[in-house]
Design a protein around this motif. Structure first.
Motif, PDB file in Angstrom:
ATOM      1  N   ASP A  41      57.749  97.074  21.075  1.00  0.00           N
ATOM      2  CA  ASP A  41      56.667  97.252  20.117  1.00  0.00           C
ATOM      3  C   ASP A  41      55.297  97.273  20.782  1.00  0.00           C
ATOM      4  N   THR A  42      54.283  97.473  19.962  1.00  0.00           N
ATOM      5  CA  THR A  42      52.924  97.593  20.480  1.00  0.00           C
ATOM      6  C   THR A  42      52.414  96.300  21.105  1.00  0.00           C
ATOM      7  N   VAL A  43      52.916  95.159  20.659  1.00  0.00           N
ATOM      8  CA  VAL A  43      52.508  93.880  21.253  1.00  0.00           C
ATOM      9  C   VAL A  43      52.970  93.825  22.711  1.00  0.00           C
ATOM     10  N   GLU A  44      54.206  94.214  22.949  1.00  0.00           N
ATOM     11  CA  GLU A  44      54.733  94.216  24.317  1.00  0.00           C
ATOM     12  C   GLU A  44      54.043  95.280  25.169  1.00  0.00           C
ATOM     13  N   GLN A  45      53.809  96.444  24.596  1.00  0.00           N
ATOM     14  CA  GLN A  45      53.112  97.502  25.332  1.00  0.00           C
ATOM     15  C   GLN A  45      51.708  97.058  25.723  1.00  0.00           C
ATOM     16  N   ALA A  46      51.020  96.401  24.806  1.00  0.00           N
ATOM     17  CA  ALA A  46      49.676  95.906  25.096  1.00  0.00           C
ATOM     18  C   ALA A  46      49.710  94.843  26.191  1.00  0.00           C
ATOM     19  N   GLN A  47      50.726  93.990  26.180  1.00  0.00           N
ATOM     20  CA  GLN A  47      50.857  92.968  27.227  1.00  0.00           C
ATOM     21  C   GLN A  47      51.093  93.624  28.586  1.00  0.00           C
ATOM     22  N   ILE A  48      51.940  94.637  28.625  1.00  0.00           N
ATOM     23  CA  ILE A  48      52.175  95.366  29.876  1.00  0.00           C
ATOM     24  C   ILE A  48      50.877  95.987  30.365  1.00  0.00           C
ATOM     25  N   ASP A  49      50.137  96.617  29.461  1.00  0.00           N
ATOM     26  CA  ASP A  49      48.860  97.228  29.847  1.00  0.00           C
ATOM     27  C   ASP A  49      47.892  96.186  30.406  1.00  0.00           C
ATOM     28  N   ARG A  50      47.836  95.006  29.781  1.00  0.00           N
ATOM     29  CA  ARG A  50      46.953  93.932  30.292  1.00  0.00           C
ATOM     30  C   ARG A  50      47.385  93.509  31.701  1.00  0.00           C
ATOM     31  N   ILE A  51      48.669  93.361  31.904  1.00  0.00           N
ATOM     32  CA  ILE A  51      49.177  92.921  33.207  1.00  0.00           C
ATOM     33  C   ILE A  51      48.815  93.922  34.288  1.00  0.00           C
ATOM     34  N   ILE A  52      49.120  95.197  34.056  1.00  0.00           N
ATOM     35  CA  ILE A  52      48.883  96.178  35.115  1.00  0.00           C
ATOM     36  C   ILE A  52      47.396  96.487  35.285  1.00  0.00           C
ATOM     37  N   THR A  53      46.620  96.372  34.216  1.00  0.00           N
ATOM     38  CA  THR A  53      45.170  96.549  34.340  1.00  0.00           C
ATOM     39  C   THR A  53      44.590  95.478  35.251  1.00  0.00           C
ATOM     40  N   ARG A  54      45.001  94.239  35.018  1.00  0.00           N
ATOM     41  CA  ARG A  54      44.501  93.115  35.811  1.00  0.00           C
ATOM     42  C   ARG A  54      45.052  93.160  37.245  1.00  0.00           C
ATOM     43  N   ARG A  55      46.338  93.373  37.380  1.00  0.00           N
ATOM     44  CA  ARG A  55      46.989  93.324  38.691  1.00  0.00           C
ATOM     45  C   ARG A  55      46.505  94.432  39.621  1.00  0.00           C
ATOM     46  N   TYR A  56      46.281  95.622  39.061  1.00  0.00           N
ATOM     47  CA  TYR A  56      45.935  96.775  39.895  1.00  0.00           C
ATOM     48  C   TYR A  56      44.507  97.262  39.694  1.00  0.00           C
ATOM     49  N   ALA A  57      43.697  96.506  38.945  1.00  0.00           N
ATOM     50  CA  ALA A  57      42.295  96.857  38.693  1.00  0.00           C
ATOM     51  C   ALA A  57      42.172  98.288  38.164  1.00  0.00           C
ATOM     52  N   LEU A  58      42.916  98.570  37.103  1.00  0.00           N
ATOM     53  CA  LEU A  58      42.932  99.899  36.510  1.00  0.00           C
ATOM     54  C   LEU A  58      42.034  99.967  35.290  1.00  0.00           C
ATOM     55  N   ALA A  59      41.533 101.147  35.038  1.00  0.00           N
ATOM     56  CA  ALA A  59      40.846 101.423  33.780  1.00  0.00           C
ATOM     57  C   ALA A  59      41.919 101.523  32.699  1.00  0.00           C
ATOM     58  N   PRO A  60      41.561 101.295  31.437  1.00  0.00           N
ATOM     59  CA  PRO A  60      42.564 101.363  30.366  1.00  0.00           C
ATOM     60  C   PRO A  60      43.357 102.674  30.345  1.00  0.00           C
ATOM     61  N   ALA A  61      42.705 103.789  30.566  1.00  0.00           N
ATOM     62  CA  ALA A  61      43.404 105.082  30.564  1.00  0.00           C
ATOM     63  C   ALA A  61      44.396 105.172  31.729  1.00  0.00           C
ATOM     64  N   GLU A  62      44.028 104.608  32.878  1.00  0.00           N
ATOM     65  CA  GLU A  62      44.934 104.608  34.035  1.00  0.00           C
ATOM     66  C   GLU A  62      46.144 103.712  33.774  1.00  0.00           C
ATOM     67  N   ALA A  63      45.914 102.580  33.139  1.00  0.00           N
ATOM     68  CA  ALA A  63      47.015 101.676  32.804  1.00  0.00           C
ATOM     69  C   ALA A  63      47.971 102.347  31.822  1.00  0.00           C
ATOM     70  N   LEU A  64      47.431 103.014  30.837  1.00  0.00           N
ATOM     71  CA  LEU A  64      48.261 103.718  29.870  1.00  0.00           C
ATOM     72  C   LEU A  64      49.095 104.794  30.555  1.00  0.00           C
ATOM     73  N   ALA A  65      48.474 105.568  31.438  1.00  0.00           N
ATOM     74  CA  ALA A  65      49.198 106.622  32.157  1.00  0.00           C
ATOM     75  C   ALA A  65      50.313 106.035  33.027  1.00  0.00           C
ATOM     76  N   LEU A  66      50.015 104.927  33.710  1.00  0.00           N
ATOM     77  CA  LEU A  66      51.037 104.279  34.547  1.00  0.00           C
ATOM     78  C   LEU A  66      52.181 103.767  33.682  1.00  0.00           C
ATOM     79  N   ARG A  67      51.860 103.130  32.559  1.00  0.00           N
ATOM     80  CA  ARG A  67      52.926 102.629  31.681  1.00  0.00           C
ATOM     81  C   ARG A  67      53.773 103.769  31.146  1.00  0.00           C
TER      82      ARG A  67
END
Length: 145
Positions: A41-67
Motif C-alpha cells: 500500500d501507499t504507507v509502505e511505498q512512502a516508507q520505502i521512498d523515505r528510506i531511499i531518499t535519506r540513505r542515498y540523498a535523493l530528490a523525491p522524484a529520483e526516489a520515486l523513479a528508483l522505487r
C-alpha cells in the motif's frame, strides 16, 4: 538495466555488482518485504521512498523513479538471494544492520506484522549475515522510531 543487474548478480565472480546495483538491490528488497504480506500500500511505498531518499540523498522524484525500477526488478526476480548477495558484497556488517532496520521499518509501516513478513526477515537477516540478536535490536529500534 535489469537484465544487466541479473547478469552481474548471477555471475558475481565474473562481473562484480556495482554500488548502483547494490542500491537497486536494496530498494527491490524493501519492495519484496513490503509485498510479503500480499498487501503493498501507499504507507509502505512512502516508507520505502523515505528510506531511499535519506540513505542515498535523493530528490523525491529520483526516489520515486528508483522505487518504480525496483518494483519491476522485484517482480521479475526469481529469489531473494540475488538481492542479498549484492548488498552483502557491497555493504559492511555495521551498515547491513541498518539495512535490516530499514526492512523492519517497512514491515512495521502499516502497523500490522504478518507471519510472511517475519519469515522473510529471518531469511534475509541470515543471508545478510546478521545475527538474530542484531536483527531483533534493529526491529526494536525501527518500532521505536
Amino acid at each position: 538495466m535489469i537484465k544487466g543487474l541479473f547478469d552481474r548478480l548471477l555471475n558475481a565472480g565474473e562481473t562484480p555488482a556495482t554500488d548502483a546495483d547494490a542500491r537497486l538491490a536494496l530498494t527491490a528488497l524493501l519492495v519484496r518485504v513490503a509485498r510479503a504480506d500480499f498487501v503493498y500500500d501507499t504507507v509502505e511505498q512512502a516508507q520505502i521512498d523515505r528510506i531511499i531518499t535519506r540513505r542515498y540523498a535523493l530528490a523525491p522524484a529520483e526516489a520515486l523513479a528508483l522505487r518504480q525500477e525496483a518494483e519491476v526488478l522485484e517482480a521479475d526476480a526469481p529469489d531473494t538471494v540475488r538481492f542479498t548477495r549484492a548488498i552483502k558484497d557491497a555493504v559492511p556488517y555495521e551498515e547491513r544492520i541498518g539495512v535490516i532496520e530499514a526492512l523492519w521499518s517497512v514491515v512495521l509501516a502499516d502497523a500490522a506484522r504478518d507471519e510472511h513478513e517475519d519469515a522473510l526477515l529471518r531469511v534475509v537477516a541470515n543471508l545478510l549475515g546478521i545475527t538474530d540478536r542484531d536483527s531483533n535490536l534493529a526491529r526494536q529500534r525501527a518500532a521505536g522510531a
